[in-house]
Scaffold this active site. Structure first.
Site, PDB file in Angstrom:
ATOM      1  N   LYS A  81       7.951   0.158  -3.303  1.00 34.56           N
ATOM      2  CA  LYS A  81       6.919  -0.281  -4.252  1.00 34.56           C
ATOM      3  C   LYS A  81       7.122   0.371  -5.617  1.00 34.56           C
ATOM      4  CE  LYS A  81       2.863   1.502  -4.570  1.00 34.56           C
ATOM      5  NZ  LYS A  81       1.503   2.034  -4.323  1.00 34.56           N
ATOM      6  N   ASP A  97       1.027  -3.464  -3.552  1.00 31.31           N
ATOM      7  CA  ASP A  97       0.138  -2.367  -3.172  1.00 31.31           C
ATOM      8  C   ASP A  97      -1.017  -2.935  -2.369  1.00 31.31           C
ATOM      9  OD1 ASP A  97      -1.411  -3.706  -5.032  1.00 31.31           O
ATOM     10  OD2 ASP A  97      -1.853  -1.935  -6.249  1.00 31.31           O
TER      11      ASP A  97
END
Length: 227
Positions: free
Chosen positions: A135, A153
C-alpha cells in the site's frame, strides 16, 4: 498477459457496470478536480516516511509529528545523522512510534546504501525498504511519480465493496478489481478520490448517504437517512 487475464477472471464480479463506475468517478472528480494526499511532504523521501508512519495513525496526527522532524531531516543522510532517539522523540505522539522510528532509520540507511539516497520508483524496490508494504509503495508511486496505482486502505476497501464497484475479500483483490474497472481517464486520481470519499462521506459506521454525490448509483442498502 494470459496470466493477468486469468487473475482478473477469478475476481468477484462488480455489481455496477462500466458506465456507472465511470459516473461515480466523474462525480468525485467534479467535487475535487486535483486530489492529493493529505499527508504533508516536500520530496519523495519525506513522502515515503510520512506514508510509512501513517499506518494505524491519522494523517492529521502524522502531520503534527513530522512538521518539526522534516524541518530538520528531509533527506536520508540527514535522517540517519539525526539518530533514532531524536526521531523517536519527534514521532512519539503517533501509534507504534518505537518500531516506526527503527524503520525510519533502517529505510533511510538502505536508501543511502542501496539506492544512492534516491527513492526508487518501482514497487519491487520500494517494498524492500523497512516499514514499506504494498500500500505504501502504491501511494509513493502514484503521488510522487505519477503512476496509476491503487493504494487500498480501509477506506477504499469499504467504498469498493459497499458501492459494488470492485468487491473483494481482501485489499489485494479490491486493488486488482479497481485496476480492472477504473477508466483510464480517472486512473491517476482514482485512489485519492475513493480514500477521501471513504474518509468524509462513506464513513464506516453511519455513511452519509443523505449527503453523497453517488448515492443513487451505489448499491449499499439501506441508505442512511439524514439525522
Amino acid at each position: 498477459m494470459a496470466k493477468k487475464e486469468k487473475l482478473y477472471k477469478d475476481l468477484p464480479r462488480p455489481r455496477l457496470n462500466r458506465a456507472q463506475i465511470a459516473e461515480i468517478y466523474a462525480h468525485l472528480r467534479r467535487l475535487d478536480p486535483s486530489p492529493k494526499t493529505e499527508l504533508n511532504y516536500s520530496n519523495p523521501f519525506t513522502l515515503v516516511v510520512a506514508v510509512a508512519l501513517s499506518a494505524q495513525s491519522t494523517d492529521v496526527g502524522v502531520n503534527k509529528a513530522t512538521t518539526a522532524l522534516f524541518a530538520k531531516a528531509d533527506t536520508p543522510g540527514k535522517m540517519v545523522a539525526l539518530g533514532e532517539d531524536v526521531v523517536r522523540d519527534h514521532i512519539k505522539t503517533i501509534g507504534l512510534y518505537k518500531n516506526k522510528a527503527k524503520n525510519v532509520m533502517a529505510l533511510s540507511q538502505m536508501l543511502i546504501d542501496d539506492f544512492g539516497s534516491v527513492v526508487p520508483q518501482t514497487r519491487d524496490e520500494l517494498i524492500k525498504l523497512p516499514g514499506v508494504g504494498r500500500k505504501t509503495a502504491n501511494v509513493v508511486m502514484n503521488e510522487a511519480f505519477g503512476y496509476p496505482t491503487m493504494a487500498v486502505d480501509t477506506h477504499i476497501f469499504r467504498v469498493a465493496n459497499r458501492t459494488g464497484m470492485a468487491p473483494g475479500k481482501d485489499p489485494y483483490e479490491v486493488e486488482l478489481n479497481l485496476l480492472r474497472v477504473t477508466p483510464e481517464e480517472f486512473a491517476l486520481g482514482a485512489h485519492h478520490w475513493l480514500i477521501l470519499h471513504g474518509r468524509y462521506t462513506c464513513v464506516a459506521r453511519k455513511p452519509k448517504c443523505y449527503n453523497c454525490a453517488v448515492s443513487d448509483i451505489c448499491k449499499y442498502t439501506p441508505k442512511t437517512e439524514a439525522p
